[in-house]
Design a protein around this motif. Sequence first.
Motif, PDB file in Angstrom:
ATOM      1  N   GLU A   9      35.094  40.509  28.901  1.00 30.98           N
ATOM      2  CA  GLU A   9      35.794  40.712  30.161  1.00 30.98           C
ATOM      3  C   GLU A   9      34.766  41.236  31.157  1.00 30.98           C
ATOM      4  O   GLU A   9      33.814  41.927  30.777  1.00 30.98           O
ATOM      5  N   THR A  10      34.959  40.903  32.427  1.00 32.67           N
ATOM      6  CA  THR A  10      33.941  41.196  33.441  1.00 32.67           C
ATOM      7  C   THR A  10      34.582  41.733  34.712  1.00 32.67           C
ATOM      8  O   THR A  10      35.795  41.628  34.923  1.00 32.67           O
ATOM      9  N   THR A  11      33.737  42.277  35.589  1.00 38.52           N
ATOM     10  CA  THR A  11      34.227  42.822  36.864  1.00 38.52           C
ATOM     11  C   THR A  11      34.552  41.730  37.865  1.00 38.52           C
ATOM     12  O   THR A  11      35.203  41.984  38.881  1.00 38.52           O
ATOM     13  N   GLY A  52      40.977  40.525  41.825  1.00 38.46           N
ATOM     14  CA  GLY A  52      41.493  39.437  40.985  1.00 38.46           C
ATOM     15  C   GLY A  52      41.184  39.652  39.521  1.00 38.46           C
ATOM     16  O   GLY A  52      42.029  39.396  38.648  1.00 38.46           O
ATOM     17  N   ALA A  53      39.973  40.134  39.225  1.00 36.22           N
ATOM     18  CA  ALA A  53      39.596  40.388  37.836  1.00 36.22           C
ATOM     19  C   ALA A  53      40.409  41.535  37.253  1.00 36.22           C
ATOM     20  O   ALA A  53      40.845  41.487  36.096  1.00 36.22           O
ATOM     21  N   LEU A  54      40.632  42.580  38.055  1.00 33.59           N
ATOM     22  CA  LEU A  54      41.412  43.727  37.589  1.00 33.59           C
ATOM     23  C   LEU A  54      42.830  43.313  37.222  1.00 33.59           C
ATOM     24  O   LEU A  54      43.402  43.803  36.243  1.00 33.59           O
ATOM     25  N   ALA A  55      43.385  42.373  37.980  1.00 28.25           N
ATOM     26  CA  ALA A  55      44.734  41.887  37.682  1.00 28.25           C
ATOM     27  C   ALA A  55      44.781  41.140  36.355  1.00 28.25           C
ATOM     28  O   ALA A  55      45.814  41.103  35.692  1.00 28.25           O
ATOM     29  N   ALA A 154      39.115  41.387  25.456  1.00 30.28           N
ATOM     30  CA  ALA A 154      38.060  40.644  24.775  1.00 30.28           C
ATOM     31  C   ALA A 154      38.304  40.529  23.275  1.00 30.28           C
ATOM     32  O   ALA A 154      38.136  39.452  22.691  1.00 30.28           O
ATOM     33  N   LEU A 155      38.687  41.625  22.615  1.00 27.90           N
ATOM     34  CA  LEU A 155      38.889  41.560  21.168  1.00 27.90           C
ATOM     35  C   LEU A 155      40.120  40.732  20.828  1.00 27.90           C
ATOM     36  O   LEU A 155      40.085  39.885  19.920  1.00 27.90           O
TER      37      LEU A 155
END
Length: 234
Positions: A9-11, A52-55, A154-155
């Motif tokens: 997962e990324t910012t 958008g990534a946080l959502a 991610a996991l």
Amino acid sequence: MRQIVLDTETTGLNPRSGDRIIEIGCVELIDRRLTGNNFHHYINPERDSEEGALAVHGLTTEFLSDKPKFAEIVDEFRDYISGAEVVIHNAPFDVGFLDAELKRVEMPLFKDHVGGILDTLQQAKELHPGKRNSLDALCDRYGVSNAHRTLHGALLDAELLAEVYLAMTRGQNSLSMDLGGQDADSDGIALEVVAIADILLQPATAEELAEHELLMQSLDKEVKGQCLWRAAVN
């Protein structure tokens, strides 16, 4: 054979503009069996996630603030993935971010640490051209339950991808009577995916081969040439 199924997962979407990895999740397969030897870390990216990534992942700056930085977990990560074939869905995305993180700590590119990279998105496009091949779509197609996936993690995504990958690469389905549990087709027959290693191969007898040849000769005669079966196997 040792394989690692990996997700991040990324910012945001672009490591070249400074987006960072905030979570790495990996599950280990040895000879196509899950071992339970997982790798999982949340990572302090030292920056905020884009809206958008946080959502998508729900990992806030506050939550990540006390987590280790990539440099603090990179040796453990390198040792974990070393020499394995790594299975990733949309590999260029994750590898691009991993390469950017490795460059920051002056380490070789991701491909130099592993035995190979397998992209399940590319594999799915070849198997199912023209269809949706997101992880969610593949879970639906192969009967992998993702009902507990409200946010990306991610996991969790690596665990789902491992199940999808195993189902997608087994290459043979067995039929079992529907007892009201798994999804069934219109005839009430449930499809159960089984490992090829679990299938008993029984070679044809000489008598069966002779009968088969007689049938092929009959089909050849009907089409006045070579039947489709002979063309396919030749």
